[in-house]
Design an enzyme around this catalytic site. Structure first.
Site, mmCIF file in Angstrom:
data_model
loop_
_atom_site.group_PDB
_atom_site.id
_atom_site.type_symbol
_atom_site.label_atom_id
_atom_site.label_comp_id
_atom_site.label_asym_id
_atom_site.label_seq_id
_atom_site.Cartn_x
_atom_site.Cartn_y
_atom_site.Cartn_z
ATOM 1 N N PHE A 7 0.879 -1.174 0.000
ATOM 2 C CA PHE A 7 0.000 0.000 0.000
ATOM 3 C C PHE A 7 0.916 1.223 0.000
ATOM 4 C CE2 PHE A 7 -2.591 3.180 2.249
ATOM 5 C CZ PHE A 7 -3.801 3.068 1.583
ATOM 6 N N LEU A 29 1.288 5.033 0.031
ATOM 7 C CA LEU A 29 0.743 6.375 0.259
ATOM 8 C C LEU A 29 1.860 7.351 0.621
ATOM 9 C CD1 LEU A 29 -1.703 8.335 0.812
ATOM 10 C CD2 LEU A 29 -1.758 7.443 3.135
ATOM 11 N N GLY A 85 19.715 -7.719 33.045
ATOM 12 C CA GLY A 85 20.775 -7.847 32.037
ATOM 13 C C GLY A 85 20.390 -8.786 30.898
ATOM 14 N N GLU A 112 0.940 3.730 9.567
ATOM 15 C CA GLU A 112 -0.527 3.788 9.382
ATOM 16 C C GLU A 112 -1.172 4.897 10.211
ATOM 17 O OE1 GLU A 112 -2.676 0.218 8.614
ATOM 18 O OE2 GLU A 112 -0.907 -0.788 7.832
#
Ligand code: COS
Length: 390
Positions: free
Chosen positions: A133, A135, A350, A373
């Site tokens: 996606f 964008l 640790g 997002e």
């Protein structure tokens, strides 16, 4: 005062047998298949190619897609449950799952044409290929209407030019949903979303990013130079691209909220187990109130995050408006992930600072859930605008 019964909204928190089975299958896969190599993949920045293939075979890449397009036909609640279990172990694998399911598949199934569904959605839902996606740009992340990438209308095709940044699945995807400006005079109403295939002439995948967390996922810059994209690859009407992106991100944020939830609950489970094995001052450290109270806070906040994720998914499953709920879920769950993974490292002392114990990776992975997002600040814009609108 009498209880305003007719104002009580039912939210049944009982999971169905089907939902529990999905959760168990995701848990088994995460613990048995993802866990053994997760530290090496993080160190080597190696994409989980085989593991993602198996996720596809199990139906986790197109969970909510109609079976007639190769999907699992499941509800969004099942998706949240599966995302949590996968993210407990490997957030690099779960972001592939989130992007493919809730951004790419959902966007195509909800707004695509029948031809687009047959050609692109079906292989994506089956997990034969994965999607991306696109964008974000160098100068358009939160300010998403300021798209510099252009898609000029040439009659039968668009001519695509520009650069996209920080694209999840950038190198491994085959199908890319690319947001671009067609008519600058129309502002956000002149933006389109185009389906771009890997291999189209002029489309170049740039260098892979060297990241703080989710190092097994492949994040790339993408360049488009005079890429000819056929008109039939536009999603929705001319100018629908920005609203498409916003609608799609509404569901995507349920995925990322669930990823954040999983990172937090994975770290909590490790911290809980460690605190019951490790002794200090003559007793296991869980019996010291300093640690017991940390565990109490972790469990409470994680449960609250889980309920927000399920609430957003439940609204989506009922066909109700869920953008506000998904932004709230993402804002809260990502904060919990960041804060509680730090606590999980602290409980491990640790040991928490070395890779073998997993929690340091979870702490690094958590940070991105407050950024991608939509940053936490963007979620606050969405939430406050919804609260304050007339
Ligand atoms: N559904 C449908 N339409 C929506 C919408 C939604 N959820 N949200 C906004 N819109 C519409 C608005 O109605 C407006 O359209 P009209 O002018 O026709 O009414 C248009 O989109 C622009 O909205 P707005 O004026 O609110 O835009 P802003 O520039 O103020 O930006 C934010 C709003 C910040 C919320 C938006 O740009 C955003 O979500 N940015 C983050 C994007 C993101 O998530 N980036 C990460 C990339 S993916 S890793």
């Amino acid at each position: 005062m009498p209880t305003p019964r007719n104002n009580i909204q039912k939210m049944d928190l009982t999971l169905t047998e089907e939902q529990l089975a999905v959760r168990d299958a995701a848990r088994d896969f995460a613990q048995n298949v993802l866990k053994p190599g997760v530290i090496a993949r993080d160190t080597e920045q190696r994409f989980p190619t085989d593991e993602v293939k198996q996720l596809g075979e199990l139906g986790f890449l197109g969970m909510m897609v109609d079976p007639k397009y190769g999907g699992g036909g499941m509800d969004a609640v099942s998706y949240v449950l599966a995302m949590e279990e996968i993210s407990k172990v490997d957030a690099s694998a779960s972001v592939v799952m989130s992007v493919n399911n809730s951004l790419v598949c959902w966007g195509l199934e909800t707004y695509g044409t029948e031809e687009q569904k047959q050609k692109y959605l079906t292989p994506l839902a089956k997990g034969d290929v994965i999607g991306a996606f696109c964008l974000s740009e160098p100068e358009a992340g939160s300010d998403a209407t300021s798209q510099r990438t252009t898609a000029i209308d040439m009659g039968d095709h668009y001519l695509l030019n520009g650069t996209k940044n920080w694209i999840t699945n950038g190198g491994s995807a085959s199908t890319y949903l690319v947001i671009a400006q067609t008519d600058a005079d129309k502002g956000h109403r002149g933006i389109n979303c185009l389906i771009v295939e890997k291999g189209m002439e002029g489309f170049v995948v740039g260098a892979k990013e060297d990241k703080l967390g989710i190092r097994g996922s492949d994040t790339h810059t993408l360049m488009f130079q005079d890429v000819k994209v056929p008109k039939e690859n536009r999603i929705g009407e001319d100018g629908f691209g920005f609203k498409f992106a916003m609608k799609t991100l509404g569901g995507g944020r349920i995925g990322i909220a669930s990823q954040a939830l999983g990172i937090a609950s994975g770290a909590y489970e490790l911290a809980l187990a460690y605190s019951q094995e490790r002794t200090a001052f003559g007793k296991v450290i869980s019996k010291h109130q300093a640690i017991a109270f940390k565990l109490a806070d972790m469990a409470t906040e994680i449960q609250a995050a889980r309920l927000l994720c399920l609430k957003a998914a439940n609204l989506k499953d009922q066909g109700k408006e869920y953008a506000l709920a998904s932004s709230m879920a993402k804002l809260f769950a990502s904060k919990v992930a960041m804060e509680q993974t730090v606590e999980a490292v602290q409980i491990h002392g640790g040991y928490g600072f070395v890779k073998e114990y997993h929690v340091e990776r979870m702490m690094r992975d958590a940070k991105i859930t407050q950024i991608y997002e939509g940053t936490s600040e963007v979620q606050k814009i969405v939430i406050s605008r919804t609260l304050l609108k007339d």
